[in-house]
Design a protein around this motif. Structure first.
Motif, PDB file in Angstrom:
ATOM      1  N   ALA A  33     -10.438  -5.705  -3.390  1.00  0.00           N
ATOM      2  CA  ALA A  33      -9.300  -6.595  -3.555  1.00  0.00           C
ATOM      3  C   ALA A  33      -8.261  -6.194  -2.515  1.00  0.00           C
ATOM      4  O   ALA A  33      -8.184  -5.031  -2.097  1.00  0.00           O
ATOM      5  N   MET A  34      -7.464  -7.164  -2.091  1.00  0.00           N
ATOM      6  CA  MET A  34      -6.549  -6.927  -0.979  1.00  0.00           C
ATOM      7  C   MET A  34      -5.139  -7.368  -1.328  1.00  0.00           C
ATOM      8  O   MET A  34      -4.939  -8.281  -2.136  1.00  0.00           O
ATOM      9  N   GLY A  35      -4.188  -6.740  -0.677  1.00  0.00           N
ATOM     10  CA  GLY A  35      -2.803  -7.114  -0.927  1.00  0.00           C
ATOM     11  C   GLY A  35      -1.934  -6.956   0.305  1.00  0.00           C
ATOM     12  O   GLY A  35      -2.325  -6.304   1.278  1.00  0.00           O
ATOM     13  N   TRP A  36      -0.771  -7.580   0.241  1.00  0.00           N
ATOM     14  CA  TRP A  36       0.272  -7.422   1.249  1.00  0.00           C
ATOM     15  C   TRP A  36       1.514  -6.855   0.562  1.00  0.00           C
ATOM     16  O   TRP A  36       1.889  -7.315  -0.529  1.00  0.00           O
ATOM     17  N   PHE A  37       2.144  -5.912   1.218  1.00  0.00           N
ATOM     18  CA  PHE A  37       3.355  -5.283   0.703  1.00  0.00           C
ATOM     19  C   PHE A  37       4.383  -5.193   1.831  1.00  0.00           C
ATOM     20  O   PHE A  37       4.042  -5.247   3.011  1.00  0.00           O
ATOM     21  N   ARG A  38       5.644  -5.000   1.445  1.00  0.00           N
ATOM     22  CA  ARG A  38       6.715  -4.751   2.414  1.00  0.00           C
ATOM     23  C   ARG A  38       7.716  -3.809   1.773  1.00  0.00           C
ATOM     24  O   ARG A  38       7.824  -3.765   0.553  1.00  0.00           O
ATOM     25  N   PRO A  39       8.464  -3.060   2.568  1.00  0.00           N
ATOM     26  CA  PRO A  39       9.465  -2.157   2.004  1.00  0.00           C
ATOM     27  C   PRO A  39      10.580  -2.963   1.333  1.00  0.00           C
ATOM     28  O   PRO A  39      10.843  -4.110   1.705  1.00  0.00           O
ATOM     29  N   ALA A  40      11.226  -2.369   0.372  1.00  0.00           N
ATOM     30  CA  ALA A  40      12.344  -3.010  -0.321  1.00  0.00           C
ATOM     31  C   ALA A  40      13.322  -1.934  -0.780  1.00  0.00           C
ATOM     32  O   ALA A  40      12.915  -0.782  -0.968  1.00  0.00           O
ATOM     33  N   PRO A  41      14.589  -2.305  -0.955  1.00  0.00           N
ATOM     34  CA  PRO A  41      15.566  -1.328  -1.458  1.00  0.00           C
ATOM     35  C   PRO A  41      15.129  -0.737  -2.790  1.00  0.00           C
ATOM     36  O   PRO A  41      14.631  -1.453  -3.656  1.00  0.00           O
ATOM     37  N   ARG A  42      15.240   0.558  -2.913  1.00  0.00           N
ATOM     38  CA  ARG A  42      14.921   1.290  -4.152  1.00  0.00           C
ATOM     39  C   ARG A  42      13.434   1.259  -4.480  1.00  0.00           C
ATOM     40  O   ARG A  42      13.037   1.655  -5.570  1.00  0.00           O
ATOM     41  N   LYS A  43      12.614   0.778  -3.570  1.00  0.00           N
ATOM     42  CA  LYS A  43      11.165   0.805  -3.761  1.00  0.00           C
ATOM     43  C   LYS A  43      10.530   1.273  -2.469  1.00  0.00           C
ATOM     44  O   LYS A  43      11.004   0.939  -1.392  1.00  0.00           O
ATOM     45  N   GLU A  44       9.447   2.002  -2.608  1.00  0.00           N
ATOM     46  CA  GLU A  44       8.759   2.381  -1.383  1.00  0.00           C
ATOM     47  C   GLU A  44       8.160   1.141  -0.731  1.00  0.00           C
ATOM     48  O   GLU A  44       8.346   0.890   0.445  1.00  0.00           O
ATOM     49  N   ARG A  45       7.427   0.370  -1.525  1.00  0.00           N
ATOM     50  CA  ARG A  45       6.828  -0.862  -1.018  1.00  0.00           C
ATOM     51  C   ARG A  45       6.833  -1.907  -2.118  1.00  0.00           C
ATOM     52  O   ARG A  45       6.443  -1.640  -3.248  1.00  0.00           O
ATOM     53  N   GLU A  46       7.229  -3.104  -1.748  1.00  0.00           N
ATOM     54  CA  GLU A  46       7.340  -4.215  -2.678  1.00  0.00           C
ATOM     55  C   GLU A  46       6.121  -5.119  -2.548  1.00  0.00           C
ATOM     56  O   GLU A  46       5.708  -5.445  -1.432  1.00  0.00           O
ATOM     57  N   PHE A  47       5.586  -5.535  -3.676  1.00  0.00           N
ATOM     58  CA  PHE A  47       4.450  -6.433  -3.690  1.00  0.00           C
ATOM     59  C   PHE A  47       4.833  -7.788  -3.106  1.00  0.00           C
ATOM     60  O   PHE A  47       5.886  -8.340  -3.425  1.00  0.00           O
ATOM     61  N   VAL A  48       3.957  -8.340  -2.271  1.00  0.00           N
ATOM     62  CA  VAL A  48       4.159  -9.667  -1.682  1.00  0.00           C
ATOM     63  C   VAL A  48       3.095 -10.633  -2.190  1.00  0.00           C
ATOM     64  O   VAL A  48       3.415 -11.698  -2.710  1.00  0.00           O
ATOM     65  N   ALA A  49       1.825 -10.272  -2.027  1.00  0.00           N
ATOM     66  CA  ALA A  49       0.731 -11.154  -2.429  1.00  0.00           C
ATOM     67  C   ALA A  49      -0.536 -10.338  -2.571  1.00  0.00           C
ATOM     68  O   ALA A  49      -0.670  -9.267  -1.982  1.00  0.00           O
ATOM     69  N   ALA A  50      -1.472 -10.856  -3.369  1.00  0.00           N
ATOM     70  CA  ALA A  50      -2.759 -10.192  -3.552  1.00  0.00           C
ATOM     71  C   ALA A  50      -3.853 -11.232  -3.711  1.00  0.00           C
ATOM     72  O   ALA A  50      -3.595 -12.366  -4.133  1.00  0.00           O
TER      73      ALA A  50
END
Length: 125
Positions: A33-50
């Motif tokens: 399974a695959m996903g896309w993430f991006r950095p976000a304030p107060r999070k190391e990486r924020e979920f974008v899509a899977a």
């Protein structure tokens, strides 16, 4: 192990589009399974899509739903993220991630075992 490499980032004006690619090598791509993430304030990486292993199931963060589309081509060992109607707040490094097996905990970065180096997306206002 599977290795993943992102491409397709760049500079675009607000309202524009970009398509990110994530090329995989190593183990059988369709096992992951695959996903896309991006950095976000107060999070190391924020979920974008899977996306599920077969591509039949897709999930999105509320912030991108209706604007981004995740897809995959298992014959080409590649996953995509079509990004439309881009906003300045979408500016980030986008990371591709692979998860062995199903999409349980798909929103959790720690559930993914394999990561790319990221590709920069910059949206100007």
């Amino acid at each position: 192990q599977v290795q993943v490499v992102e491409s397709g980032g760049g500079l675009v004006q607000a309202g524009g589009s970009l398509r990110l690619s994530c090329a995989a090598s190593g183990r059988t791509f369709s096992n992951y399974a695959m996903g896309w993430f991006r950095p976000a304030p107060r999070k190391e990486r924020e979920f974008v899509a899977a996306i599920s292993r077969s591509g039949s199931y897709t999930y999105y963060a509320d912030s991108v739903k209706g604007r981004f589309t995740i897809s995959r081509d298992n014959a080409k060992n590649t996953m995509y993220l079509q990004m439309n109607s881009l906003k300045p707040e979408d500016t980030a490094v986008y990371y591709c991630a692979a998860k062995n097996g199903d999409l349980s905990l798909y929103r959790t970065a720690g559930a993914y075992g394999y990561w790319g180096q990221g590709t920069q997306v910059t949206v100007s206002s």
